[in-house]
Design an enzyme around this catalytic site. Sequence first.
Site, PDB file in Angstrom:
ATOM      1  N   HIS A  30       8.386  27.627  32.095  1.00 25.05           N
ATOM      2  CA  HIS A  30       9.581  28.252  31.554  1.00 25.05           C
ATOM      3  C   HIS A  30       9.819  29.483  32.419  1.00 25.05           C
ATOM      4  O   HIS A  30       8.863  30.072  32.949  1.00 25.05           O
ATOM      5  CB  HIS A  30       9.385  28.648  30.079  1.00 25.05           C
ATOM      6  CG  HIS A  30       9.691  27.524  29.120  1.00 25.05           C
ATOM      7  ND1 HIS A  30       9.093  27.423  27.887  1.00 25.05           N
ATOM      8  CD2 HIS A  30      10.548  26.475  29.233  1.00 25.05           C
ATOM      9  CE1 HIS A  30       9.563  26.333  27.266  1.00 25.05           C
ATOM     10  NE2 HIS A  30      10.447  25.745  28.065  1.00 25.05           N
ATOM     11  N   ASP A  70      10.478  32.636  32.053  1.00 26.89           N
ATOM     12  CA  ASP A  70       9.846  33.942  31.816  1.00 26.89           C
ATOM     13  C   ASP A  70       8.389  33.964  32.290  1.00 26.89           C
ATOM     14  O   ASP A  70       7.761  35.018  32.318  1.00 26.89           O
ATOM     15  CB  ASP A  70       9.954  34.355  30.332  1.00 26.89           C
ATOM     16  CG  ASP A  70       9.444  33.309  29.358  1.00 26.89           C
ATOM     17  OD1 ASP A  70       9.555  32.100  29.651  1.00 26.89           O
ATOM     18  OD2 ASP A  70       8.926  33.697  28.288  1.00 26.89           O
TER      19      ASP A  70
HETATM   20 ZN   LIG Z   1       7.421  32.436  27.246  1.00 27.01          ZN
END
Ligand SMILES: [Zn+2]
Length: 315
Positions: free
Chosen positions: A65, A67
């Site tokens: 993901h 982030d």
């Molecule tokens: Zn995360």
Amino acid sequence: MSSRELVVLGTASQVPTRHRNHNGYLLRWDGEGILFDPGEGTQRQMLRAGVAAHDINRICITHFHGDHSLGLAGVVQRINLDRVPHPVTAHYPASGQRFFERLRYATAYRETVSLTEAPVAGEGGVLASAAGAAGSTGTAGYTLEARKLSHPVESYGYRLIEPDGRRMLPERLAAHGIRGPEIGRLQREGALVREGRTVTLEEVSEARRGQRFAFVMDTRLCEGAQELAQGCDLLVIESTFLDEDEPLAIEYGHLTAGQAARLAAEAGVRHLVLTHFSQRYGDPSDFERQARAAGFEGELTVARDLMSVPLPKRR
Ligand SMILES: [Zn+2]
């Protein structure tokens, strides 16, 4: 500077805030540096935290993901721009090989550094060890393991284990008249003959438990997370949500402060670092309050960007 410490580069989940960058963590372990989950902006956070590209020997990505991985493109290019003199190894879920390749080759640059791709598959397992286990790369005195976690995309947590060793006892060495280079020989060979009598390593030393560090995110409560946390001196774990939002945590595959703290308490963690906070919360002290209410009694840190957390002193 402590030779074993965690440098926190970013602490935000999903969306960075005015005070929190996307994730990013560098573990300094003796002479080595392991970069975990470089989210967007990691390269600049490294500069602000005093971390150089040369400090990175390994990169561990829990899952793909943004982030946790969008900063990889910048970090890899910086490692090459700075012509880091040592090889770098990257671990990441094998199922995300295409994401890794895209990030590694996101734009044009000159490759100058040997970057080994060492993806993790199945339930995880031993990735590297001091002894150089089959298929693994050598390390500076630790074993690196991965365990599968529970998240909508495949996610792995990581753990470093220092092998147990022996602590030499100066008064016992002195009593046997063992000094200087003889001490090293006794440590290597396990025994030494002094004036016709054999002195064993056990007689002049005591057991010294190896230190443990684990990095667990993103995940729901699961066996993998519990296993990784077991007996850790320092555990870095996500607590995206506060306890009142537990239904959201379960739905999106995350932990609450209370769940993370209870897991840490049951695992006998000494120092707990909570991080990966949702932007929806303003006051970080709520995470601390809920972690304490859940029964965690060890040392507790609610992570802030650019802070350093030393590993606890040996017991
Ligand atoms: Zn995360």
